[in-house]
Design a protein around this motif. Structure first.
Motif, PDB file in Angstrom:
ATOM      1  N   PRO A   1       0.840  -1.206   0.000  1.00 31.08           N
ATOM      2  CA  PRO A   1       0.000   0.000   0.000  1.00 31.08           C
ATOM      3  C   PRO A   1       0.869   1.248   0.000  1.00 31.08           C
ATOM      4  N   TRP A   2       0.470   2.249  -0.737  1.00 26.85           N
ATOM      5  CA  TRP A   2       1.290   3.437  -0.902  1.00 26.85           C
ATOM      6  C   TRP A   2       0.945   4.517   0.122  1.00 26.85           C
ATOM      7  N   ASN A   3       1.884   5.442   0.261  1.00 23.26           N
ATOM      8  CA  ASN A   3       1.653   6.641   1.054  1.00 23.26           C
ATOM      9  C   ASN A   3       1.169   7.733   0.105  1.00 23.26           C
ATOM     10  N   ASN A   4      -0.037   8.278   0.354  1.00 18.31           N
ATOM     11  CA  ASN A   4      -0.622   9.241  -0.580  1.00 18.31           C
ATOM     12  C   ASN A   4       0.279  10.436  -0.856  1.00 18.31           C
ATOM     13  N   GLU A   5       0.856  11.003   0.204  1.00 16.13           N
ATOM     14  CA  GLU A   5       1.695  12.186   0.025  1.00 16.13           C
ATOM     15  C   GLU A   5       2.928  11.862  -0.809  1.00 16.13           C
ATOM     16  N   HIS A   6       3.528  10.704  -0.539  1.00 18.92           N
ATOM     17  CA  HIS A   6       4.719  10.314  -1.296  1.00 18.92           C
ATOM     18  C   HIS A   6       4.368  10.055  -2.761  1.00 18.92           C
TER      19      HIS A   6
END
Length: 457
Positions: free
Chosen positions: A105-110
């Protein structure tokens, strides 16, 4: 328009919602075959490409389609998405031309930062004409701490000017003393983060057992000597730029810990299990050959691709010798006030002599030479002799032990060897070789004839 290619409907929906909220136009499809239909009608500005479309998780379909995209749309950045945490697969994709990779799962800000950075870089078409003079550059950018106007330096400054406004990671390479820290500062000062912290970290001087505490901080009681909470360097740099100097000296265990924070912009403070997020621009520097270190297994390949989206190679001072008089004058001006000697100056003859020295220590060495000369010389007008005495007094001077043993070489043989060495060093440039030997061109020609040393007219 951003094109998302992923076989997971949940991923497509989430990414489209996230990017649409940021004002991007988004198209989605579930497979490269569907993407082909879209690509025939419109060229996207950026592509988010899933690596796996079958149960075998090899990523072959994603890699094959990436290869096709690179051939057809080389100017369109491709960010890879992988849900299997396969570092080797992501690195292979970077080798084949991908701009970045994001793990689920990704980090939205990154993720948004990566999208914005790559869009900005791709849309910054190289100017048809770079700034050709230092005066033009200084009007557009803040390069006040960088001295010189040689073609080699101008090319670097033009590159910095283009990449500074982005959040792209930068790897600065060059010999010791070439000014890597000044270039890192210039990148920060010309970025949108200029009003936020610029944190410098010398990784070469950091003990491995203190790496986590220094970089990520610790809570009181996390280990025996942890008497107080401490902020790490990444927390101090939040919102700004972190400069990781001598990254080639980092041990493999610490490289793994650094990779995590660079990969998803999260870290954990020692003694606290809660993950924290950080927003930083990463600039690294080294005087070591990281490519060779990757081959030998002493530097992680995935970390290498993380830190060098943009690579800046600084020339040695000997490769831009026309800048030496400007650098000498710059240091001399600084020392006028520092040592209350307003009348300090340097003769043209001395500047010409200084231009011919090799300077293995680069800018740092020439600064030390100028400062020693100012401190020792009683003269306000510094000439060749003033600098020469201090240059010969450095570690560059040969000790008596390094000279040939008495009786092993005649003076003529030593003279011939020194002339040959000077010609080789200066690539057969007679004028430079003569000056480095303290001879006139005519005197050197006479000695070349005497010793029957071949040379080019």
């Amino acid at each position: 328009m951003i094109l998302i290619i992923d076989d997971d409907m949940g991923v497509r929906t989430s990414l489209k919602f996230l990017l649409s909220q940021e004002g991007y136009s988004v198209e989605v499809c579930e497979h490269p075959e569907k993407a082909e239909q879209i690509l025939q009608e419109v060229q996207p500005s950026l592509i988010l490409l899933d690596m796996n479309y079958s149960v075998d998780t090899t990523g072959k379909e994603g890699l094959d389609f990436l290869g096709q995209l690179e051939k057809r749309f080389p100017q369109v950045p491709v960010i890879l998405i992988t849900g299997w945490g396969s570092v080797s697969l992501a690195v292979e994709g970077m080798k084949r031309g991908a701009s970045d990779f994001i793990q689920k799962p990704w980090n939205n800000e990154h993720l948004l930062q990566s999208v914005q950075t790559n869009l900005t870089l791709s849309q910054q078409e190289r100017p048809t004409e770079d700034f050709s003079t230092r005066k033009e550059l200084d009007k557009a950018y803040n390069f006040s701490k960088i001295v010189g106007k040689s073609p080699a330096l101008m090319e670097i400054l033009n590159t910095i000017g283009r990449i500074a406004p982005t959040d792209a990671s930068v790897l600065i390479q060059g010999e010791s003393g070439t000014g890597k820290e000044l270039i890192a500062e210039a990148i920060h000062e010309n970025s949108r983060r200029r009003d936020r912290p610029f944190i410098k970290v010398n990784l070469g001087g950091m003990p491995a057992n203190l790496f986590e505490s220094e970089m990520f901080g610790h809570k009181k009681g996390a280990f025996t000597d942890a008497h107080h909470d401490r902020k790490g360097r990444f927390e101090l740099a939040d919102g700004g730029t972190i400069f990781l100097d001598e990254i080639g000296d980092l041990d493999l265990n610490s490289q793994v810990k650094l990779l995590r924070v660079l990969q998803d912009r999260t870290y954990e403070v020692l003694g606290d299990s809660k993950s924290r997020q950080v927003d930083v621009r990463v600039v690294c520097a080294t005087n070591r050959d990281l490519v060779e270190m990757v081959k030998k297994g002493s530097f992680r390949e995935d970390l290498f691709y993380r830190i060098n989206l943009i690579q800046v190679k600084l020339p040695a001072l000997r490769e831009r010798s026309e800048d030496i008089p400007l650098i000498v004058q710059h240091f001399l001006n600084n020392m006028k006030g520092l040592y209350q000697r307003d009348k300090l100056s340097v003769t043209r003859k001395a500047l010409n002599w200084l231009k011919e020295l090799p300077y293995p220590g680069n800018i740092r060495e020439i600064k030390n030479l100028v400062e020693r000369t100012v401190l020792v010389s009683p003269n306000d007008s510094l000439d060749v002799g003033d600098f020469q005495s201090q240059f010969q007094g450095t570690g560059i001077k040969r000790s008596s032990d390094s000279l040939p043993a008495v009786g092993t070489m005649t003076l003529d043989e030593m003279e011939k060897a020194m002339i040959s060495k000077a010609l080789e060093f200066h690539k057969s440039n007679i004028s430079k070789a003569a000056r480095s030997l303290g001879l006139s061109r005519a005197a050197l020609y006479r000695r070349l004839e005497k010793h029957e040393i071949p040379y080019e007219n």
